[in-house]
Write an enzyme that holds these catalytic residues in place. Structure first.
Site, PDB file in Angstrom:
ATOM      1  N   GLU A  74      -2.899   9.019   8.001  1.00  0.00           N
ATOM      2  CA  GLU A  74      -1.440   8.824   8.048  1.00  0.00           C
ATOM      3  C   GLU A  74      -0.811   9.674   9.154  1.00  0.00           C
ATOM      4  O   GLU A  74       0.151   9.276   9.791  1.00  0.00           O
ATOM      5  CB  GLU A  74      -0.804   9.182   6.697  1.00  0.00           C
ATOM      6  CG  GLU A  74      -1.070   8.172   5.601  1.00  0.00           C
ATOM      7  CD  GLU A  74      -0.348   6.829   5.798  1.00  0.00           C
ATOM      8  OE1 GLU A  74       0.763   6.830   6.362  1.00  0.00           O
ATOM      9  OE2 GLU A  74      -0.915   5.796   5.405  1.00  0.00           O
ATOM     10  N   CYS A 123      -4.191  -1.465  -2.264  1.00  0.00           N
ATOM     11  CA  CYS A 123      -4.314  -0.029  -2.499  1.00  0.00           C
ATOM     12  C   CYS A 123      -5.199   0.128  -3.728  1.00  0.00           C
ATOM     13  O   CYS A 123      -4.830  -0.299  -4.823  1.00  0.00           O
ATOM     14  CB  CYS A 123      -2.922   0.555  -2.761  1.00  0.00           C
ATOM     15  SG  CYS A 123      -2.937   2.301  -3.181  1.00  0.00           S
ATOM     16  N   ASN A 124      -6.366   0.715  -3.524  1.00  0.00           N
ATOM     17  CA  ASN A 124      -7.287   0.890  -4.653  1.00  0.00           C
ATOM     18  C   ASN A 124      -6.719   1.845  -5.685  1.00  0.00           C
ATOM     19  O   ASN A 124      -6.960   1.690  -6.881  1.00  0.00           O
ATOM     20  CB  ASN A 124      -8.623   1.439  -4.152  1.00  0.00           C
ATOM     21  CG  ASN A 124      -9.373   0.416  -3.340  1.00  0.00           C
ATOM     22  OD1 ASN A 124     -10.167  -0.340  -3.869  1.00  0.00           O
ATOM     23  ND2 ASN A 124      -9.091   0.361  -2.051  1.00  0.00           N
ATOM     24  N   THR A 125      -5.983   2.838  -5.206  1.00  0.00           N
ATOM     25  CA  THR A 125      -5.452   3.848  -6.121  1.00  0.00           C
ATOM     26  C   THR A 125      -4.457   3.196  -7.083  1.00  0.00           C
ATOM     27  O   THR A 125      -4.505   3.429  -8.296  1.00  0.00           O
ATOM     28  CB  THR A 125      -4.801   4.984  -5.312  1.00  0.00           C
ATOM     29  OG1 THR A 125      -5.754   5.419  -4.331  1.00  0.00           O
ATOM     30  CG2 THR A 125      -4.415   6.144  -6.187  1.00  0.00           C
ATOM     31  N   ASP A 127       0.863  -1.191   0.000  1.00  0.00           N
ATOM     32  CA  ASP A 127       0.000   0.000   0.000  1.00  0.00           C
ATOM     33  C   ASP A 127       0.895   1.235   0.000  1.00  0.00           C
ATOM     34  O   ASP A 127       2.083   1.157   0.335  1.00  0.00           O
ATOM     35  CB  ASP A 127      -0.931   0.026   1.230  1.00  0.00           C
ATOM     36  CG  ASP A 127      -1.882   1.227   1.200  1.00  0.00           C
ATOM     37  OD1 ASP A 127      -2.408   1.546   0.115  1.00  0.00           O
ATOM     38  OD2 ASP A 127      -2.074   1.869   2.252  1.00  0.00           O
ATOM     39  N   SER A 128       0.287   2.369  -0.335  1.00  0.00           N
ATOM     40  CA  SER A 128       1.032   3.630  -0.284  1.00  0.00           C
ATOM     41  C   SER A 128       1.429   3.974   1.155  1.00  0.00           C
ATOM     42  O   SER A 128       2.333   4.770   1.368  1.00  0.00           O
ATOM     43  CB  SER A 128       0.167   4.756  -0.846  1.00  0.00           C
ATOM     44  OG  SER A 128      -0.981   4.898  -0.033  1.00  0.00           O
ATOM     45  N   CYS A 149     -11.157   2.532  -0.604  1.00  0.00           N
ATOM     46  CA  CYS A 149      -9.784   2.894  -0.245  1.00  0.00           C
ATOM     47  C   CYS A 149      -9.465   2.094   1.007  1.00  0.00           C
ATOM     48  O   CYS A 149     -10.283   2.055   1.937  1.00  0.00           O
ATOM     49  CB  CYS A 149      -9.677   4.390   0.035  1.00  0.00           C
ATOM     50  SG  CYS A 149      -8.111   4.870   0.809  1.00  0.00           S
ATOM     51  N   THR A 150      -8.299   1.450   1.029  1.00  0.00           N
ATOM     52  CA  THR A 150      -8.018   0.546   2.156  1.00  0.00           C
ATOM     53  C   THR A 150      -7.720   1.288   3.458  1.00  0.00           C
ATOM     54  O   THR A 150      -7.653   0.665   4.515  1.00  0.00           O
ATOM     55  CB  THR A 150      -6.852  -0.405   1.811  1.00  0.00           C
ATOM     56  OG1 THR A 150      -5.724   0.377   1.397  1.00  0.00           O
ATOM     57  CG2 THR A 150      -7.252  -1.376   0.722  1.00  0.00           C
ATOM     58  N   HIS A 151      -7.562   2.602   3.384  1.00  0.00           N
ATOM     59  CA  HIS A 151      -7.445   3.364   4.632  1.00  0.00           C
ATOM     60  C   HIS A 151      -8.804   3.511   5.331  1.00  0.00           C
ATOM     61  O   HIS A 151      -8.860   3.679   6.544  1.00  0.00           O
ATOM     62  CB  HIS A 151      -6.915   4.782   4.365  1.00  0.00           C
ATOM     63  CG  HIS A 151      -5.429   4.867   4.142  1.00  0.00           C
ATOM     64  ND1 HIS A 151      -4.822   4.403   3.011  1.00  0.00           N
ATOM     65  CD2 HIS A 151      -4.442   5.392   4.921  1.00  0.00           C
ATOM     66  CE1 HIS A 151      -3.508   4.638   3.087  1.00  0.00           C
ATOM     67  NE2 HIS A 151      -3.255   5.238   4.241  1.00  0.00           N
ATOM     68  N   TYR A 163      -0.974   8.561  -2.547  1.00  0.00           N
ATOM     69  CA  TYR A 163      -0.956   8.350  -4.000  1.00  0.00           C
ATOM     70  C   TYR A 163      -2.167   9.020  -4.669  1.00  0.00           C
ATOM     71  O   TYR A 163      -2.143   9.296  -5.852  1.00  0.00           O
ATOM     72  CB  TYR A 163      -1.035   6.845  -4.316  1.00  0.00           C
ATOM     73  CG  TYR A 163       0.263   6.084  -4.237  1.00  0.00           C
ATOM     74  CD1 TYR A 163       1.380   6.593  -3.567  1.00  0.00           C
ATOM     75  CD2 TYR A 163       0.377   4.832  -4.837  1.00  0.00           C
ATOM     76  CE1 TYR A 163       2.560   5.862  -3.498  1.00  0.00           C
ATOM     77  CE2 TYR A 163       1.558   4.105  -4.781  1.00  0.00           C
ATOM     78  CZ  TYR A 163       2.647   4.611  -4.106  1.00  0.00           C
ATOM     79  OH  TYR A 163       3.808   3.878  -4.056  1.00  0.00           O
ATOM     80  N   GLY A 164      -3.216   9.215  -3.888  1.00  0.00           N
ATOM     81  CA  GLY A 164      -4.502   9.640  -4.457  1.00  0.00           C
ATOM     82  C   GLY A 164      -4.484  10.994  -5.128  1.00  0.00           C
ATOM     83  O   GLY A 164      -5.404  11.322  -5.876  1.00  0.00           O
TER      84      GLY A 164
HETATM   85  N1  DGL Z   1      -4.964   2.931   0.679  1.00  0.00           N
HETATM   86  C1  DGL Z   1      -4.891   3.606  -0.596  1.00  0.00           C
HETATM   87  C2  DGL Z   1      -6.116   3.213  -1.424  1.00  0.00           C
HETATM   88  O1  DGL Z   1      -6.692   2.157  -1.172  1.00  0.00           O
HETATM   89  C3  DGL Z   1      -4.669   5.067  -0.347  1.00  0.00           C
HETATM   90  C4  DGL Z   1      -4.154   5.800  -1.505  1.00  0.00           C
HETATM   91  C5  DGL Z   1      -3.426   7.073  -1.202  1.00  0.00           C
HETATM   92  O2  DGL Z   1      -2.263   6.987  -0.828  1.00  0.00           O
HETATM   93  O3  DGL Z   1      -4.006   8.136  -1.441  1.00  0.00           O
HETATM   94  O4  DGL Z   1      -6.498   3.870  -2.353  1.00  0.00           O
END
Ligand code: DGL
Length: 270
Positions: free
Chosen positions: A162, A70-72, A7-8, A194-196, A39-40
């Protein structure tokens, strides 16, 4: 045998935690690209370059199978990676498909034509890059017809999580849910894309209202990984040791991760 989870930042730990509970004998190598999160807000080329660098590091750590938790990255980079970058003896899987299969009540590998499903109005919460990619709508269209998706780009939520600022994260969740509801007052389902976001899932649920089912990825992805490893035990890889890696400051990341996982968690420099 080690499986990589990328993940990011911290968000993929929600997937890690569910995967570890579901597959306690599998060592997982977790890599968070904390030096470059979020990353978003990045463009697709940038996300591709960062994601391939991190996934290469997981291959080096003995992982033949890497989950982009990470979905992004899944939305902006996965297809391009699978088309020309992933070596033939490795696999990289994303987190969209298990979620969409659950939403459309499909079994894995059901490639029958798209059909009408129970949900008609879906609220998608995701990062700006995921929303811009329209990857969710594309994957959904392979499986379902007549579903209206309203997407809300939840700017700021990943940064707040974060930074460990959960009060700000909650306030942002509330305002993003309100914004979504102005566009779609009565969704049939809400998707945390988003996994966050599972880290603030209670806040999403409270803001959306208890009559709207919320689809969250960690358990769905863990179940689908267990299924995959049963079909492809050879993809467990040569790595024997689980570990946590970060491109950021290991001390800071360890403290944040320990707070989230509620057990001591030591990150090392990637
Ligand atoms: N957990 C990432 C996701 O699922 C976060 C992406 C990010 O860093 O913005 O999209």
């Amino acid at each position: 045998m080690a499986v990589g989870i990328f993940d990011s930042g911290l968000g993929g730990l929600t997937v890690y935690q569910a995967a570890q509970e579901r597959l306690p004998d599998v060592p997982f190598v977790y890599l968070g690209d904390h030096a470059n999160t979020p990353y978003g807000v990045r463009d697709a080329d940038d996300i591709y370059d960062l994601t391939t660098t991190c996934v290469s590091r997981l291959f080096e750590a003995g992982c033949d199978l890497v989950i982009l938790a990470c979905n992004t990255a899944s939305a902006a980079a996965l297809r391009r990676m699978q088309e020309g970058w992933v070596p033939s003896d490795k696999r990289v899987l994303g987190v969209f498909v298990p979620l969409i299969e659950a939403l459309t009540e499909r079994q894995w590998g059901d490639n029958s034509p798209p059909r009408e499903v129970n949900v008609r109005h879906v609220a998608l919460f995701a990062t700006p890059a995921t929303v811009r990619s329209r990857a969710f709508q594309r994957e959904l269209a392979f499986r379902a017809i007549g579903v209206d998706v309203e997407a809300q780009a939840c700017a700021g939520v990943v940064d707040a999580i974060e930074d460990g600022d959960m009060i700000l994260a909650e306030a942002l969740v509330r305002s993003h849910v309100e914004a979504l509801k102005r566009k779609m007052p009565e969704p049939d389902a809400a998707v945390l894309g988003c996994t966050h976001y599972p880290m603030v899932e209670d806040d999403f649920r409270a803001a959306i209202g208890e009559n709207v089912p919320v689809f969250s990825q960690p358990k769905l992805v863990a179940e689908s990984l267990a299924d995959y490893l049963e079909r492809r035990p050879d993809m467990r890889g040569s790595g024997e040791v689980g570990m946590f890696l970060t491109t950021g400051d290991p001390q800071w990341v360890s403290d944040q991760a320990t707070r989230f996982l509620r057990r001591r968690c030591e990150f090392h420099a990637a």
